[in-house]
Write an enzyme that holds these catalytic residues in place. Sequence first.
Site, PDB file in Angstrom:
ATOM      1  N   HIS A   9      81.837  50.862  66.898  1.00 35.02           N
ATOM      2  CA  HIS A   9      82.848  51.640  67.616  1.00 35.02           C
ATOM      3  C   HIS A   9      83.618  50.764  68.597  1.00 35.02           C
ATOM      4  CE1 HIS A   9      83.760  55.185  70.516  1.00 35.02           C
ATOM      5  NE2 HIS A   9      84.548  55.304  69.455  1.00 35.02           N
ATOM      6  N   HIS A  51      92.600  52.767  73.841  1.00 30.70           N
ATOM      7  CA  HIS A  51      92.159  54.135  73.570  1.00 30.70           C
ATOM      8  C   HIS A  51      92.938  55.161  74.362  1.00 30.70           C
ATOM      9  CE1 HIS A  51      89.702  57.761  74.265  1.00 30.70           C
ATOM     10  NE2 HIS A  51      89.349  57.599  73.004  1.00 30.70           N
TER      11      HIS A  51
END
Length: 243
Positions: A9, A51
């Site tokens: 991730h 992000h």
Amino acid sequence: MTFPRWIAHRGAGKLAPENTLAAFRLGAACGYRMYECDAKLSADGVVFLLHDATLERTTNGQGLAGNVAWSTLSRLDAGGWHSRAFAGEPLATLESVARHCQANGHWLNIEIKPTPGLEAQTGRAVALEASRLWADDPAHAPFLTSFRPDALMGAREAAPDLRRGLLLDSLWDGWLEAAIRLGCVALVCNHALWDASTVALARGAGLRTLAYTVNDEWAAERLLLLGLDGIITDRVDLFAPVD
């Protein structure tokens, strides 16, 4: 769709500053061969990794990232927030990450993370850039995902040959039909959403099954028993990436 089952991730989970080349290098050092990352557009159209919509959490910048030109973004510190060891680590462009993956024969899951209001535009731009960067390495072409159907539609229009997946944090009305309509090859769900029923629905529609973000052994064991195709984890130090 043949990818490694275990996916790191944001490069290396929480062990390095997310979405930076330092994180990808650490993920590779832990044996991972596929990574997830988040991509958006700078004000001048450069595809880069971040992000959040804003810069404050993971850089020393301020404000909406999509309003800032890459010449300014490229000078930000995207590592010091994590630890002193990574102070000065810059933001990464998709191009720099592509070079890293191609040099190692690795795969990439690019989550299209648009600045609000730029969903379709970002989907198109990310897909076009990915298509260009992997033109000579189609075997390792990236897998594009998004929570935003408009972003996936933009990606489909720009580069229909790139594989796509719909991200889900809830099973909203019409989720399966939307994935089919968008030409997706996979569903990427919050791991708690997967059970025998949802796996059967996905497979009945010809879709692969992936889960995020799986950081506990009990959760990983449950998903492996369900036969999931992909597991996205922060715990690159805990889970050996075996297929």
